[in-house]
Design an enzyme around this catalytic site. Structure first.
Site, PDB file in Angstrom:
ATOM      1  CE  LYS A  78      -3.983   1.895   2.568  1.00  0.00           C
ATOM      2  NZ  LYS A  78      -4.881   1.660   3.717  1.00  0.00           N
ATOM      3  CB  SER A 153      -8.140   3.471   2.684  1.00  0.00           C
ATOM      4  OG  SER A 153      -7.343   2.891   3.701  1.00  0.00           O
ATOM      5  CB  SER A 177      -8.323   0.480   5.489  1.00  0.00           C
ATOM      6  OG  SER A 177      -9.096   1.636   5.401  1.00  0.00           O
TER       7      SER A 177
END
Ligand code: GLN
Length: 483
Positions: A78, A153, A177
């Protein structure tokens, strides 16, 4: 089956038997990225040093060196996890050209085990969001149906794994997330206990709630990846010195006698019938394999979303104060003096959702409102935590839906912020209480969109949690079938 479609455990065995090379795995992953990335948009940056790392692994294997199961495995990361020399943007204009001078501890650990960092994945800006529609760069689409969101996210990480554009990925989970996008894309998403994994080098959003977690295609892969990144780090004062087992070699699929807590509050009217039914039938399957269900009460769930958004925004407003145009990142081109530079830099550099959180956080921390909001949210945090402690006296894991609905359409919730926030209703409590939780696929709705079963465990009981999830994976015949 192509190499990019396989799991960490399958590939590491093939590498050891010389049935494939790390370079071949990487090349299949890259081909897949070239073929499908235009439709999905899982990545922000691709690591051009990946080939080098893969070649080194092949050389080491050729010399007969003993390597970790992650050696040669392409892992996506990420874009809020710092990677030395590789752009790390947090999907924000504020950091669009930021190249970290150091690695996050999790990256050092992956590199020590010779995994291949394939690239940096798309996300909601500064990890604020539930759909990956808040990225400065582009949206990430759901590989099961590209009209739908991938979740957020960590939508890029989950979509990359679901679309076989990576073998596994790291995400971060502040309020869901990792688990929510795992649920939306049909992957396995694990958020560890607070303190289990070092946050050093994770760009901060809400420091007291977040953990780096894993997104994989199987529970075993999740155990392998967690084992590699977990453990005390002197660079993170909140990381724990509590020891942990070798999760992967201690996996045990038997659910006999496993006490599964069921809290009615998590199956309320806001949960879609299709989701409810899939989760109930997963629980029935566990029961049919000699697990016991225990009824528990988690009444404070009602306050978890409001507490979460108050605490998370308060911390975000403080953490994001560092983006002032001076030290790093974006600076407005055109300003008149210092204050004007600050104002313009922050107005132009942050997107709408980030600004909303900063304003909300500043508000709940301001004198006169602190007592009414922030203090109350912290009191609710104690209550929520106490309820979980009580519950884990009666059960080993708690089973709930991961999300009240399956993935929603792109654009469907962007105007309705409360609806967007509502998609975290089942996940935020684990962050508030600091407990570990995992989402595994447990079916699909009539549209063919994945449904997730969430299991939550007691603090530092990752092994129990992984075993329960592994047991379920065995019962349903592996998640490839569910896919
Ligand atoms: N969707 C939640 C939020 O917007 C959770 C985000 C996260 O876990 N990083 O805050």
């Amino acid at each position: 089956m192509k190499l990019n479609e396989m799991t960490i455990s399958e590939l590491s065995e093939m590498l050891r038997k010389r049935r494939c090379s790390a370079t071949e795995i990487l090349s299949d992953v890259k081909d897949r990225i070239n073929e499908t990335e235009g439709k999905i948009g899982a990545y922000i940056s691709i690591n051009d040093k990946a080939e080098n790392s893969a070649r080194k692994v092949d050389e080491a294997f050729a010399k007969g060196e003993e390597l970790h199961p992650l050696a040669g495995i392409p892992v996506a990361v990420k874009d809020n996890i710092s990677t030395r020399g590789l752009r790390t943007t947090c999907a924000s204009k504020m950091l669009y050209n930021y190249i970290p001078p150091y690695n996050a501890t999790v990256i050092d650990r992956l590199e020590k085990n010779s995994s291949v960092i394939i690239g940096k994945t798309n996300m909601d800006e500064f990890a604020m969001g539930s759909s990956t529609e808040n990225s400065f760069f582009h949206i990430t689409r759901n590989p099961h149906n590209t009209d739908y969101v991938s979740g957020g996210s960590s939508g890029g990480s989950s979509a990359a794994v679901a679309a076989d554009e990576a073998i596994a990925a790291l995400g971060s989970d502040t309020g869901g997330s990792v688990r929510q996008p795992a649920s939306f894309c049909g992957t396995v998403g694990l958020k560890p206990t607070y303190g289990r994994v070092s946050r050093y080098g994770l760009i901060a959003f809400a420091s007291s709630l977040e953990q780096i977690g894993t997104i994989t295609k199987s529970v075993k892969d999740s155990a392998i990846l967690l084992g590699a990144i977990a453990g005390y780090d002197r660079m993170d004062s909140t990381s724990s010195r509590i020891s942990f087992p070798d999760y992967a070699s201690n996996l045990n699929a038997s659910v006999k006698g496993l006490r599964v807590g069921i809290a009615e509050e998590y199956f309320s009217d806001t949960v879609d019938d299709e989701v409810k039914n899939a989760v109930y039938s997963a629980i029935k399957e566990l029961e049919a394999n000699a697990a016991e269900t225990v009824s528990i009460s988690l009444a404070a769930k009602e306050f978890s979303i409001s507490s979460y958004y108050i605490i998370a925004s308060a911390e975000a407003s403080s953490n994001l104060a560092r983006y002032d145009g001076v030290k790093y990142g974006y600076r407005s081109k055109d300003y008149d003096g210092l204050t004007d530079m600050y104002e313009k830099t922050r107005s132009e550099g942050f997107g709408d959702e980030v600004k909303r959180r900063i304003m909300l956080g500043t508000f709940v921390l301001s004198s006169g409102y602190y007592e009414d909001y922030y203090r109350k949210a912290k009191l609710m945090q104690r209550k929520i935590t106490a309820e979980f402690s009580d519950a884990f006296r009666k059960c080993d894991v708690i089973a709930t839906p991961t999300t009240p609905t399956t993935a929603f359409r792109i654009g469907e919730n962007t105007e309705d912020i409360l609806k967007m926030y509502g998609s975290d209703v089942c996940t935020v409590a684990a962050n508030i209480a600091g407990i570990p939780a995992i989402s595994v696929p447990c079916g699909k709705n009539a549209m063919g969109l994945p449904i997730g079963l969430q299991l939550m465990g007691d603090r530092f009981a990752e092994q129990t949690l992984l075993n329960a999830a592994y047991g379920y994976e065995r019962i349903c015949g592996g998640f490839r079938e569910v896919k």
